[in-house]
Design an enzyme around this catalytic site. Structure first.
Site, PDB file in Angstrom:
ATOM      1  N   LYS A  36      33.776 140.656 -55.058  1.00 48.55           N
ATOM      2  CA  LYS A  36      32.627 140.192 -54.294  1.00 48.55           C
ATOM      3  C   LYS A  36      31.299 140.646 -54.893  1.00 48.55           C
ATOM      4  CE  LYS A  36      34.816 138.057 -50.868  1.00 48.55           C
ATOM      5  NZ  LYS A  36      34.785 136.588 -50.757  1.00 48.55           N
ATOM      6  N   GLU A  38      27.987 137.244 -43.928  1.00 53.69           N
ATOM      7  CA  GLU A  38      29.150 137.295 -43.051  1.00 53.69           C
ATOM      8  C   GLU A  38      30.216 138.075 -43.803  1.00 53.69           C
ATOM      9  OE1 GLU A  38      28.668 134.931 -45.215  1.00 53.69           O
ATOM     10  OE2 GLU A  38      30.638 134.911 -46.164  1.00 53.69           O
ATOM     11  N   SER A  78      42.202 140.891 -56.660  1.00 53.21           N
ATOM     12  CA  SER A  78      40.799 140.667 -56.289  1.00 53.21           C
ATOM     13  C   SER A  78      40.145 141.873 -55.626  1.00 53.21           C
ATOM     14  CB  SER A  78      40.700 139.454 -55.371  1.00 53.21           C
ATOM     15  OG  SER A  78      41.538 139.619 -54.238  1.00 53.21           O
TER      16      SER A  78
END
Lengths: 268, 401
Positions: free
Chosen positions: B90, B112, B379
């Site tokens: 991210k 969010e 991830s």
């Protein structure tokens, strides 16, 4: 046609219009039907019925809660259209608009949805998450059935967008008074007159102002600047507070709002 | 496949811009500024420098020999996005969008978050660039991802717990959009996945493609050829998009996106939008969507907060229809087993999201040839999930393994 006639009548009477928004099916569709009939007798010129949606991103907490209650009561687009057809059969003649997020319309298919809206006696559709660029197919389908797709403009809309949207608009233009979601506010935004001037320069269509309006004392200013006021959360809030008998308080509010809108245009 | 999105922000039938009029100006501005930034070598250079010196890229490509031996399977590589600063992929997108926010003169960012990984990444870049930051998080996720909530607050962000609807990622996104509609003049919304109105799906894809770009170089160096399979989990779909995108033209590379089947596809309690959804509009774009016959959006279900979302990025919907990627789903139970498996065989605790990708490999192990090369996108790291897994499994069962 009903929309055009309604605004012409208002103009002839030198009044500004009152558009009442109700979350259809809150607390149930029977009550919504009664409210529409009584509001039509108490100064409301156009009705906007909100189709409940699971994810109402343009709405504040009051209408979010009403949507949830309506969904829990089993409300859906088809049942709302049944109600509209019943109201028309009873002779209710004021313009009825549906306000729906795009997905419930899309799910029916645009062709089917448009047919159903026309058959039920709906006059127009407001889709808060369908900007001009995505709206062409729906607009064309509605036009073929003589229904209006009502566009929204916001204070953030650039001059170029105001012009583009004004060119495509039908029925009236819904001017969002503020940068934000639906819900009552203490004050009208200072920039409102300037915003409405920017819009009226680009169109001869009637202008309705909505979002944040709730009080009778706000109405004279709206009447001096625009052709109609849309009031939603204030009605929905009264229904929430008076689930047993919402009709009296809702009609009282409508009557006092309308008082502030009557015979002031051009004098304010 | 590389000409998408078109000028309307469409990937075939998907994508577009379904937002209130109030936001249109912000999306137009963002698109314009992004285009300018792309043509500005200084921006590209600054982004790459941040990826290198702040996020710690390139992320390692690790050959998981113990796992491979245990499974008796193909050569499995892990793309170690979990080793990035903040612990997941991210940060790539958060850095790119923060740089854009600064260029646009915005003083405030919102986000969010589901699992909290995107919230932490956003809170991190906000701290670094001196931007005020509000993160919306479903109340259910605040409860199951307490560690990340604490991290965000420590970084100076305000975490707003969202109690509407399913109290997960979908509802957090609704609330972030409402905030943006209200504060659009000074606020940039750092969307965390390849979802939302145009230009977000494109922009997030572009900031995440560094994963696949690095992988191509790394795998060619060690294997002298491209992988046979790329496998990644899909919630909104940003880590999978970042991995897949640079390999689109390489038809021999199979792209596998793994959704969350929750308690089982047949129970209806899942988050498999691509496998079981229908075309619809949520959060600004047209895509596959879990919805009922009235067009109401259904609540998703997954043990993994990051995959617990009823929609998916529009470009994935396009890939599915084109047949360029294959989408499948694994259950909570299968993901939890994979979570333990990787911890035990390699000493790497994966995020529950990433564990879904591994679970698919485990499930299909008999289909691979031994000399095939499979790359899993790891991830994120699983520290944030340890408490939740302990609660689900109980310490006793874990020890008895």
């Amino acid at each position: 046609m009903r929309i055009k006639t309604a605004f012409q009548t208002l103009k002839d009477r030198q009044e500004a219009g009152l558009i009442a928004y109700l979350s259809a099916g809150d607390p149930d569709l029977k009550t919504t039907g009664l409210l529409v009939e009584r509001l039509a007798e108490n100064g409301v010129d156009l009705i906007e019925l909100g189709v409940p949606f699971s994810d109402p991103v343009a709405d504040g907490p009051v209408i979010q809660r009403a949507s949830q209650r309506a969904l829990q009561a089993g409300t859906n687009l088809l049942k709302i259209l049944d109600l509209v057809a019943q109201l028309r059969a009873k002779g209710v003649s004021l313009p009825i608009l549906l306000m729906s997020y795009y997905n419930p319309i899309l799910r029916q298919g645009l062709v089917t949805a448009t047919e159903l809206l026309a058959t039920a006696g709906v006059d127009g559709l407001i889709v808060p998450d369908l900007p001009l660029e995505e709206s062409m197919e729906l607009r064309e389908r509605l036009r073929q059935k003589e229904l209006s797709l009502i566009y929204l403009l916001a204070p953030t809309s650039s001059t170029v967008r105001v012009r583009k949207i004004a060119q495509q608009a039908q029925g009236f233009i819904y001017c969002v008074s503020l940068t934000g979601v639906t819900g009552e506010r203490d004050q009208l935004p200072e920039e409102l007159p300037h915003f409405l001037q920017r819009v009226s320069r680009e169109t001869t269509l009637p202008l309705a102002v909505g979002f944040g309006l709730s009080r009778p004392e706000q109405m004279p200013l709206i009447a001096s600047l625009a052709d109609a006021a849309v009031v939603g959360s204030a009605f929905v809030s009264l229904i929430e507070q008076n689930p047993e008998d919402p009709i009296t308080p809702v009609c009282n509010l409508a009557a006092s709002l309308k008082e502030g809108l009557g015979r002031v245009r051009g004098e304010g | 496949m590389f000409k998408y999105p078109d000028e309307r922000g469409r990937f075939g039938a998907y994508g577009g811009r379904f937002v209130p009029e109030t936001l249109m100006i912000a999306l137009e501005e963002l698109e314009r500024e992004y285009q300018k930034a792309l043509n500005d070598p200084a921006f590209i250079q600054e982004f790459q420098q941040y990826l290198r010196e702040y996020a710690g890229r390139p992320s390692l490509l690790y050959r998981a020999d113990r796992l491979t031996r245990y499974l008796g399977g193909p050569r499995i590589y892990l793309k170690r996005e979990d080793l990035n600063h903040t612990g997941s992929h991210k940060i790539n997108n958060a850095l790119g969008q923060a740089l854009l926010a600064v260029r646009m003169g915005k003083s405030r960012v919102i986000a969010e978050t589901g699992a909290g990984q995107h919230g932490v990444a956003t809170a991190t870049v906000a701290a670094h660039f001196g931007l005020s930051c509000v993160v919306y998080m479903g109340a259910a996720d605040v409860a199951r991802q307490a560690l990340n909530v604490f991290r965000m607050r420590l970084l100076g962000a305000e975490v707003r717990s969202v109690t509407s609807g399913s109290q997960t990622l979908k509802d957090a996104t609704n609330e972030a959009m409402r905030d943006w509609v209200t504060a659009v003049n000074d606020t940039h919304y750092i969307i965390g996945s390849v979802v939302g109105p145009h230009p977000f799906p494109r922009l997030v894809r572009d900031f995440q493609r560094v994963i696949g770009d690095e992988l191509r170089e790394q795998i060619l160096r060690v294997e002298k050829r491209l992988p046979d399979y790329l496998v990644a989990c899909v919630g909104g779909g940003s880590n999978s998009m970042g991995l897949f995108y640079p390999f689109l033209a390489d038809r021999e590379v199979r792209l596998i996106g793994v959704e969350a089947a929750g308690r089982g596809i047949e129970t209806g309690k899942h988050a498999a939008a691509l496998s079981k959804g229908r075309r619809g509009v949520l959060h600004g774009s047209m895509s596959y969507l879990l919805q009922d016959e009235d067009g109401q959006v259904l609540e998703a279900h997954s043990v993994s907060a990051g995959l617990d979302y009823p929609g998916v990025g529009p470009e994935h919907s396009f890939f599915k229809d084109q047949g360029r990627a294959t989408y499948t789903a694994v259950t909570d139970e299968e993901a939890l087993e994979a979570f333990t498996l990787l911890s035990r065989t390699e000493g790497i605790i994966p995020a529950l999201e990433s564990a879904h990708a591994l679970a698919w490999v485990v499930q299909n192990i008999s289909q691979f040839e031994k000399d095939q090369v499979v790359v899993l996108n790891l991830s994120g790291r699983g520290d944030k999930d340890v408490q939740q897994v302990a609660a689900l499994r109980g310490g006793g069962e874990l020890n008895a393994h």
